[in-house]
Scaffold this motif. Sequence first.
Motif, PDB file in Angstrom:
ATOM      1  N   ARG A  95      -4.610  -3.687   4.259  1.00  0.00           N
ATOM      2  CA  ARG A  95      -4.114  -5.114   4.949  1.00  0.00           C
ATOM      3  C   ARG A  95      -3.311  -5.560   3.689  1.00  0.00           C
ATOM      4  NH1 ARG A  95      -7.178  -7.526   9.146  1.00  0.00           N
ATOM      5  NH2 ARG A  95      -7.851  -5.580  10.506  1.00  0.00           N
ATOM      6  N   MET A  96      -3.746  -5.523   2.370  1.00  0.00           N
ATOM      7  CA  MET A  96      -3.066  -6.104   1.286  1.00  0.00           C
ATOM      8  C   MET A  96      -1.784  -5.384   0.837  1.00  0.00           C
ATOM      9  SD  MET A  96      -4.218  -6.594  -2.884  1.00  0.00           S
ATOM     10  CE  MET A  96      -4.161  -4.837  -2.996  1.00  0.00           C
ATOM     11  N   ILE A  97      -1.662  -4.082   1.232  1.00  0.00           N
ATOM     12  CA  ILE A  97      -0.521  -3.254   0.906  1.00  0.00           C
ATOM     13  C   ILE A  97       0.423  -3.485   2.102  1.00  0.00           C
ATOM     14  CG2 ILE A  97       0.291  -0.962   1.297  1.00  0.00           C
ATOM     15  CD1 ILE A  97      -2.346   0.006   0.054  1.00  0.00           C
ATOM     16  N   HIS A  98      -0.051  -3.900   3.324  1.00  0.00           N
ATOM     17  CA  HIS A  98       0.609  -4.076   4.459  1.00  0.00           C
ATOM     18  C   HIS A  98       1.549  -5.610   4.394  1.00  0.00           C
ATOM     19  CE1 HIS A  98       2.350  -4.941   8.275  1.00  0.00           C
ATOM     20  NE2 HIS A  98       1.716  -5.972   8.412  1.00  0.00           N
ATOM     21  N   LEU A  99       0.520  -6.702   3.473  1.00  0.00           N
ATOM     22  CA  LEU A  99       0.935  -7.931   3.186  1.00  0.00           C
ATOM     23  C   LEU A  99       2.090  -7.850   2.286  1.00  0.00           C
ATOM     24  CD1 LEU A  99       0.653 -10.928   3.250  1.00  0.00           C
ATOM     25  CD2 LEU A  99      -1.034 -10.737   1.602  1.00  0.00           C
ATOM     26  N   LYS A 100       1.895  -6.949   1.157  1.00  0.00           N
ATOM     27  CA  LYS A 100       2.829  -6.778  -0.010  1.00  0.00           C
ATOM     28  C   LYS A 100       4.290  -6.197   0.755  1.00  0.00           C
ATOM     29  CE  LYS A 100       3.403  -4.527  -4.470  1.00  0.00           C
ATOM     30  NZ  LYS A 100       2.767  -3.816  -5.698  1.00  0.00           N
ATOM     31  N   GLU A 101       4.074  -5.206   1.675  1.00  0.00           N
ATOM     32  CA  GLU A 101       5.375  -4.522   2.159  1.00  0.00           C
ATOM     33  C   GLU A 101       5.955  -5.669   2.861  1.00  0.00           C
ATOM     34  OE1 GLU A 101       3.567  -1.518   4.528  1.00  0.00           O
ATOM     35  OE2 GLU A 101       3.822   0.014   2.706  1.00  0.00           O
ATOM     36  N   THR A 102       5.467  -6.436   3.611  1.00  0.00           N
ATOM     37  CA  THR A 102       6.100  -7.590   4.360  1.00  0.00           C
ATOM     38  C   THR A 102       6.756  -8.560   3.531  1.00  0.00           C
ATOM     39  OG1 THR A 102       4.030  -8.908   4.700  1.00  0.00           O
ATOM     40  CG2 THR A 102       4.738  -7.044   6.624  1.00  0.00           C
ATOM     41  N   ILE A 103       6.049  -8.926   2.314  1.00  0.00           N
ATOM     42  CA  ILE A 103       6.480 -10.021   1.491  1.00  0.00           C
ATOM     43  C   ILE A 103       7.806  -9.471   0.426  1.00  0.00           C
ATOM     44  CG2 ILE A 103       5.800 -11.416  -0.627  1.00  0.00           C
ATOM     45  CD1 ILE A 103       3.228 -11.694   0.572  1.00  0.00           C
TER      46      ILE A 103
END
Length: 239
Positions: free
Chosen positions: A132-140
């Motif tokens: 989830r954190m990696i996905h958050l980073k990718e969207t940010i």
Amino acid sequence: MPEYLKKINRSSVVQRVIDRLTQAMLSGELKPGDKIPTEMELSEQLGVARNSIREAIKILVYIGVLEIKRAEGTFVCNGFSESLIDPMIYGIILNQQNEQELHELRAMVATGVMRLAVEKCSEEEIAQLKERMIHLKETIMVEHPDVDAVFEADNEFHDAITDMGHNSMISKINAIMRVLTYSTRYESVKGMLESGRKEELYEAHERVYQMIENRQKEGLHQSVEATYFFRVFGENLKV
């Protein structure tokens, strides 16, 4: 005679009936699944009018403490009811003019959620949170991040932390807090992105992840507060 069936005073009759019944549940005189006396029986035992008994039962049914089964009677509910949360929602909504109190409540709940996650999470759940954190980073970290996509990824990250605590009641309370703070959290994410502070937004969440991964309890409240961003475009905003 059970304590809750002794006669009560006339003042605030409905509230006193409610208090007497709920106290009986707390003390164990009435247990989940027990059938309570009929309106007539309660009226005679407590020495109050049937309409007061009826009104008290209506309120306890509404908030999910009692349930009426047709042709059977009125029973103490078994387990947690969604409607138990409703009065709290209304109370918080009506008191939202005090933003500081809402902020303090949100921080307290979020800190408790974090503590449970640290104490109860499995290695598999930590791995899922990392995804989830990696996905958050990718969207940010894209050149022009989409506010809605980042906000959704942010919610998914925090929802995963809540689930790691394995406490359904706390999960429901936390969900309510996130609903009540929806607009301020959204505006905060938007403000962070539009002001060029996307790295700061991500890093605050990465620190939260690191604390959970390391099962670190010290400084949980400070880490939670670090995800409440202030003075974006001169406004006080919270995530």
